[in-house]
Design a protein around this motif. Structure first.
Motif, short mmCIF file in Angstrom:
data_model
loop_
_atom_site.label_atom_id
_atom_site.label_comp_id
_atom_site.label_asym_id
_atom_site.label_seq_id
_atom_site.Cartn_x
_atom_site.Cartn_y
_atom_site.Cartn_z
N CYS A 277 3.59 94.66 -2.22
CA CYS A 277 3.50 95.44 -0.98
C CYS A 277 3.96 96.87 -1.22
CB CYS A 277 4.34 94.78 0.12
SG CYS A 277 3.50 93.39 0.91
N CYS B 43 7.83 93.38 -0.91
CA CYS B 43 7.85 92.78 -2.25
C CYS B 43 7.22 93.80 -3.21
CB CYS B 43 7.06 91.48 -2.23
SG CYS B 43 5.29 91.71 -2.02
N CYS C 156 0.45 90.15 -1.34
CA CYS C 156 1.87 89.97 -0.99
C CYS C 156 2.42 88.66 -1.55
CB CYS C 156 2.01 90.00 0.53
SG CYS C 156 3.69 89.68 1.08
N GLN C 157 3.63 88.76 -2.10
CA GLN C 157 4.25 87.56 -2.69
C GLN C 157 5.03 86.76 -1.65
OE1 GLN C 157 6.44 89.62 -5.76
NE2 GLN C 157 4.70 89.60 -7.16
N ASN C 158 5.14 87.31 -0.44
CA ASN C 158 5.97 86.66 0.59
C ASN C 158 5.17 86.05 1.74
OD1 ASN C 158 8.44 87.07 -0.63
ND2 ASN C 158 8.65 89.14 0.21
N CYS D 170 4.72 91.38 4.05
CA CYS D 170 6.17 91.61 4.20
C CYS D 170 6.54 92.30 5.52
CB CYS D 170 6.69 92.41 3.03
SG CYS D 170 6.78 91.45 1.50
ZN ZN Z 1 4.85 91.56 0.30
#
Ligand code: ZN
Ligand code: ZN
Length: 364
Positions: free
Chosen positions: A111, A108, A119-121, A100
């Motif tokens: 993070c 996120c 991390c989901q992003n 992120c």
């Molecule tokens: Zn993240």
């Protein structure tokens, strides 16, 4: 600047996948080219001293990467995520994550917990998907320079040789894995004595594991090193290790085992290794997946019939990366895993090197 650029091509992908290591190196979708080094705000230019060839790079080149992870990479990309850099004459390890903060996004949930590796992003924001080494917008270490946020640079402790320092990234994966395996049992079996397996053995001892460490090594040279790195006993095959500790039972054409090891570290990165690890783990034991098997078949019954637990380690937190770098001075001899240092031009040779291959993109 000069760099090795990977450009995916579906026909080559399928041909490499079918032929495996027999696929002609010259036809792999890798080219030595001139690429621009873009300026990017918040990122600094880091000169690459050494960059490693990882099993996941080879899996990508030979079409063995699991398809479900491909949306989280972006191409064409300069490969190389194991990077030893140089800033103002000092050596630095590069943490290749692009989560992120690197993407200019608010953190996120993962993070926020410091779990940047989860991390989901990673496919969001103004930067293309993927971490350094698998990213279309930012070059990886198989080129002369990389762009990195200063927070992702870790000074190498005094006296650590370059060939050991470049192993900080895979070591961070190992450090995280070993942490997830806690509480450590009295005995641990490490399956596969490549870079990850031998690093795991060495790190276990450096982190204070005083129980019995067993290793499965395919080659005599790996077996010798395993003993030097702290193994109490080395087996020539998983079967040998199994028969030593488990009892075989038969019914009609079928066989099964009872007994085995309390914890098994799968470091071969193969589907066969994963299946063996599940068999080698004793009732209620645990398996740590350090390697990267992709799509493969396995008998999943050990998860319920023996209640084996499974943990994996793919990346790291900032702290885990820092811990790996801090451990480097103690890991004497780890540089012995290096199989050769190659200029970018010699990439076909590097990809077939025995042991871990490194690129030295800047010859001067
Ligand atoms: Zn993240
Ligand atoms: Zn890797």
């Amino acid at each position: 600047m000069k760099a090795l650029l990977y450009t995916p091509s579906l026909p080559r992908f399928f041909a490499a996948r079918a032929l495996g290591k027999r696929f002609p190196k010259g036809l792999l979708p890798l080219r030595l080219v001139e690429v621009p080094l873009p300026e990017r705000q918040g990122f600094v230019k880091v000169k690459v001293r050494l960059s490693g060839v990882c099993g996941s790079d080879l899996a990508l080149l030979y079409g063995k990467s699991p398809p479900s992870i491909s949306p989280f990479f972006s191409f064409p990309a300069v490969l190389g995520h194991e990077i030893l850099g140089e800033v103002e004459g000092s050596l630095v390890a590069v943490n290749p994550l692009l989560s992120c903060t690197d993407r200019g996004l608010p953190p996120c949930p993962r993070c926020q917990q410091g779990e940047e590796g989860l991390c989901q992003n990673v496919a969001e924001g103004p930067l293309a998907p993927g971490m350094l080494g698998y990213n279309r917008d930012l070059p990886g270490g198989w080129g002369e320079w990389v762009l990195v946020r200063p927070e992702r640079l870790y000074p190498i402790p005094e006296g650590v040789p370059e060939e050991r320092a470049v192993l900080a990234e895979p070591l961070a994966v190992v450090v995280r894995g070993l942490k997830k395996l806690k509480p450590w049992p009295d005995e641990i079996l490490v399956l596969g004595m490549g870079t990850l397996g031998l690093s795991a053995l060495k790190a276990l001892r450096a982190l204070g594991f005083s129980g019995k460490a067993y290793a499965v090594a395919k080659y005599p040279r790996q077996a010798e090193r395993a003993l030097v790195f702290g193994a109490d006993r080395v087996y020539g095959s998983a079967k040998e290790a199994l028969l030593e500790r488990a009892k075989c039972y038969r019914y009609l054409l079928f066989e099964g085992y009872r007994g085995g090891y309390e914890a098994v570290i799968e470091a071969s990165g193969s589907g066969a290794g994963f299946r063996q690890a599940l068999t080698l783990a004793q009732e209620g034991g645990r398996v740590l997946l350090l390697g990267a098997p992709g799509v493969d078949w396995a008998d999943l019954s050990p998860f319920w019939f023996k209640e084996v637990g499974l943990v994996g380690s793919y990346t790291y937190t900032h702290e885990e990366f820092a811990q790996a770098v801090g451990l480097l001075p103690e890991l004497k001899g780890l540089e012995g895993l290096i199989g050769g240092i190659f200029p970018l031009e010699a990439w076909p040779k590097a990809l077939s090197a025995k042991g871990k291959a490194l690129f030295r993109p800047n010859v001067s």
